[in-house]
Design a protein around this motif. Structure first.
Motif, PDB file in Angstrom:
ATOM      1  N   ILE B 115       0.557  -1.091   0.103  1.00  0.00           N
ATOM      2  CA  ILE B 115      -0.179  -0.034  -0.138  1.00  0.00           C
ATOM      3  C   ILE B 115       1.094   1.146  -0.148  1.00  0.00           C
ATOM      4  O   ILE B 115       0.188   2.555  -0.547  1.00  0.00           O
ATOM      5  CB  ILE B 115      -0.955  -0.258   1.035  1.00  0.00           C
ATOM      6  CG1 ILE B 115      -1.812  -0.913   1.150  1.00  0.00           C
ATOM      7  CG2 ILE B 115      -1.610   1.022   1.221  1.00  0.00           C
ATOM      8  CD1 ILE B 115      -3.150  -1.379   2.266  1.00  0.00           C
ATOM      9  N   GLN B 118       2.161   1.808  -3.891  1.00  0.00           N
ATOM     10  CA  GLN B 118       0.831   2.278  -4.146  1.00  0.00           C
ATOM     11  C   GLN B 118       0.679   3.876  -3.944  1.00  0.00           C
ATOM     12  O   GLN B 118      -0.053   4.212  -5.434  1.00  0.00           O
ATOM     13  CB  GLN B 118      -0.805   1.436  -3.825  1.00  0.00           C
ATOM     14  CG  GLN B 118      -0.659   0.111  -4.562  1.00  0.00           C
ATOM     15  CD  GLN B 118      -1.461  -0.145  -3.972  1.00  0.00           C
ATOM     16  OE1 GLN B 118      -2.503   0.126  -2.820  1.00  0.00           O
ATOM     17  NE2 GLN B 118      -2.476  -0.935  -5.439  1.00  0.00           N
ATOM     18  N   LYS B 119       0.819   4.387  -2.996  1.00  0.00           N
ATOM     19  CA  LYS B 119       0.499   5.219  -2.073  1.00  0.00           C
ATOM     20  C   LYS B 119       1.301   6.310  -3.648  1.00  0.00           C
ATOM     21  O   LYS B 119       1.628   7.466  -4.016  1.00  0.00           O
ATOM     22  CB  LYS B 119       0.755   5.566  -1.157  1.00  0.00           C
ATOM     23  CG  LYS B 119       0.278   7.206  -0.976  1.00  0.00           C
ATOM     24  CD  LYS B 119      -0.409   7.829  -0.777  1.00  0.00           C
ATOM     25  CE  LYS B 119      -1.344   9.331  -0.743  1.00  0.00           C
ATOM     26  NZ  LYS B 119      -1.572  10.133  -1.570  1.00  0.00           N
ATOM     27  N   SER B 120       2.846   5.952  -3.368  1.00  0.00           N
ATOM     28  CA  SER B 120       3.867   7.296  -4.150  1.00  0.00           C
ATOM     29  C   SER B 120       4.139   6.634  -5.720  1.00  0.00           C
ATOM     30  O   SER B 120       4.332   7.827  -6.284  1.00  0.00           O
ATOM     31  CB  SER B 120       5.548   6.358  -3.095  1.00  0.00           C
ATOM     32  OG  SER B 120       4.883   6.443  -2.227  1.00  0.00           O
ATOM     33  N   TYR B 121       3.334   5.193  -6.612  1.00  0.00           N
ATOM     34  CA  TYR B 121       3.673   5.355  -7.647  1.00  0.00           C
ATOM     35  C   TYR B 121       3.111   5.041  -8.412  1.00  0.00           C
ATOM     36  O   TYR B 121       2.938   5.088  -9.438  1.00  0.00           O
ATOM     37  CB  TYR B 121       5.071   4.559  -8.104  1.00  0.00           C
ATOM     38  CG  TYR B 121       6.395   3.751  -7.419  1.00  0.00           C
ATOM     39  CD1 TYR B 121       6.563   4.055  -5.733  1.00  0.00           C
ATOM     40  CD2 TYR B 121       7.310   5.241  -7.447  1.00  0.00           C
ATOM     41  CE1 TYR B 121       8.488   4.307  -5.583  1.00  0.00           C
ATOM     42  CE2 TYR B 121       8.686   4.763  -7.609  1.00  0.00           C
ATOM     43  CZ  TYR B 121       9.079   4.842  -6.600  1.00  0.00           C
ATOM     44  OH  TYR B 121      10.388   4.971  -5.830  1.00  0.00           O
ATOM     45  N   VAL B 122       1.314   4.744  -7.713  1.00  0.00           N
ATOM     46  CA  VAL B 122      -0.023   4.600  -8.184  1.00  0.00           C
ATOM     47  C   VAL B 122      -1.144   5.446  -8.626  1.00  0.00           C
ATOM     48  O   VAL B 122      -1.180   5.680  -9.860  1.00  0.00           O
ATOM     49  CB  VAL B 122      -0.456   3.111  -7.978  1.00  0.00           C
ATOM     50  CG1 VAL B 122      -1.506   3.061  -8.606  1.00  0.00           C
ATOM     51  CG2 VAL B 122       0.680   1.643  -7.756  1.00  0.00           C
ATOM     52  N   TYR B 123      -0.493   5.816  -6.679  1.00  0.00           N
ATOM     53  CA  TYR B 123      -2.449   6.925  -6.914  1.00  0.00           C
ATOM     54  C   TYR B 123      -1.595   8.226  -7.345  1.00  0.00           C
ATOM     55  O   TYR B 123      -0.756   8.623  -7.215  1.00  0.00           O
ATOM     56  CB  TYR B 123      -2.914   7.636  -5.392  1.00  0.00           C
ATOM     57  CG  TYR B 123      -3.295   5.746  -5.224  1.00  0.00           C
ATOM     58  CD1 TYR B 123      -2.575   5.420  -4.002  1.00  0.00           C
ATOM     59  CD2 TYR B 123      -4.143   4.756  -6.471  1.00  0.00           C
ATOM     60  CE1 TYR B 123      -3.039   4.258  -3.187  1.00  0.00           C
ATOM     61  CE2 TYR B 123      -4.723   3.298  -5.431  1.00  0.00           C
ATOM     62  CZ  TYR B 123      -4.183   3.451  -4.255  1.00  0.00           C
ATOM     63  OH  TYR B 123      -4.548   2.408  -3.714  1.00  0.00           O
ATOM     64  N   GLY B 124      -2.699   9.174  -8.121  1.00  0.00           N
ATOM     65  CA  GLY B 124      -2.498  10.620  -8.632  1.00  0.00           C
ATOM     66  C   GLY B 124      -3.028  11.750  -6.854  1.00  0.00           C
ATOM     67  O   GLY B 124      -2.544  10.677  -6.109  1.00  0.00           O
ATOM     68  N   LEU B 126      -4.095  13.710  -4.541  1.00  0.00           N
ATOM     69  CA  LEU B 126      -5.789  13.801  -4.273  1.00  0.00           C
ATOM     70  C   LEU B 126      -5.993  15.698  -4.417  1.00  0.00           C
ATOM     71  O   LEU B 126      -5.632  16.382  -4.721  1.00  0.00           O
ATOM     72  CB  LEU B 126      -6.036  14.352  -2.087  1.00  0.00           C
ATOM     73  CG  LEU B 126      -5.106  13.224  -1.513  1.00  0.00           C
ATOM     74  CD1 LEU B 126      -4.413  13.922   0.091  1.00  0.00           C
ATOM     75  CD2 LEU B 126      -5.554  12.633  -1.198  1.00  0.00           C
TER      76      LEU B 126
END
Lengths: 75, 166
Positions: B115, B118-124, B126
């Motif tokens: 997770i 994911q926060k660093s590399y996947v999600y755009g 906020l």
């Protein structure tokens, strides 16, 4: 097994004992939860509303909101 | 111990399971001391140590005599002939819970790492509604319209001093 004699375990009435224990516990816990809810949530809420409206001035409230500039009909 | 020995019941409980499954736990009690079953001998009735089923079919001659005439060792031997483990033995605890807790924690931590990645590399990024300035203006407006003045938001704001109530 050493020659000591174990006491004879309880052989009868096991279901009855279990039912009695659980019925009593369920009764007590249910009443307890209901009482806690009544005091901690319901009565507290009723008191909060009573205290709020005891000295409530609707016009003063309206004036505060109007001065804050939230209305479109009055400025 | 003798309570279990005293009940002889001819329910062929173990029999039908063994005929189909050939599972390794259906052994005559005399062979049960070894963990490997050498031969499937269906000539003897079968049994399994179970807490809720205390009526295996195995019968023994000595039981038919008066039991008070048996010595303690003979009683234990009689018990062992009929049952593989005593209640104390079969109910013994184990250390399995440590394995379970350890592996569960390990996999949860691994998930946490995934997770974080994911926060660093996947999600755009906020949306702007999460910015501090936006939230401040939004809260001010909510206080102006007096959202929940009795129990929640506006009830915690001191309108005279223009600050949160202590």
């Amino acid at each position: 097994m050493a020659p000591e004699v174990l006491p004879k375990p309880q052989m009868r009435g096991l279901l009855a004992r279990r039912l009695r224990f659980h019925m009593v516990t369920a009764f007590v816990l249910s009443l307890g939860v209901a009482a806690l809810y009544k005091v901690g949530v319901a009565d507290k809420r009723k008191k909060a509303y009573a205290d709020f409206y005891r000295n409530y001035d609707a016009m003063k409230d309206f004036e505060e909101m109007r001065k804050a500039g939230i209305f479109q009909s009055v400025k | 111990l003798l309570g279990r020995l005293s009940q002889e019941n001819c329910l062929n409980w173990g029999g039908e399971g063994c005929n189909e499954l050939r599972s390794h736990h259906c052994t005559p009690s005399s062979l049960a001391h070894e963990s490997v079953v050498k031969s499937k001998d269906f000539s003897l009735p079968t049994y399994v140590d179970r807490r809720d089923y205390a009526l295996p079919d195995v019968a023994h001659e000595k039981e038919k005599a008066s039991w008070s005439s048996l010595s303690t060792d003979e009683k234990v031997e009689l018990y062992r002939l009929k049952f593989r483990e005593s209640f104390a033995e079969m109910n013994r605890g184990s250390n399995e819970w440590k394995t379970v807790v350890g592996s569960a924690t390990l996999f949860i931590c691994f998930t946490a790492l995934i997770i974080m990645w994911q926060k660093s590399y996947v999600y755009g990024p906020l949306p702007e509604t999460f910015d501090k300035e936006w939230v401040a203006v939004q809260t001010k407006r909510m206080l102006d319209v007096k959202v929940n003045p009795i129990q929640r938001l506006a009830s915690k704001w001191d309108y005279e001093k223009n600050e949160w109530k202590k």
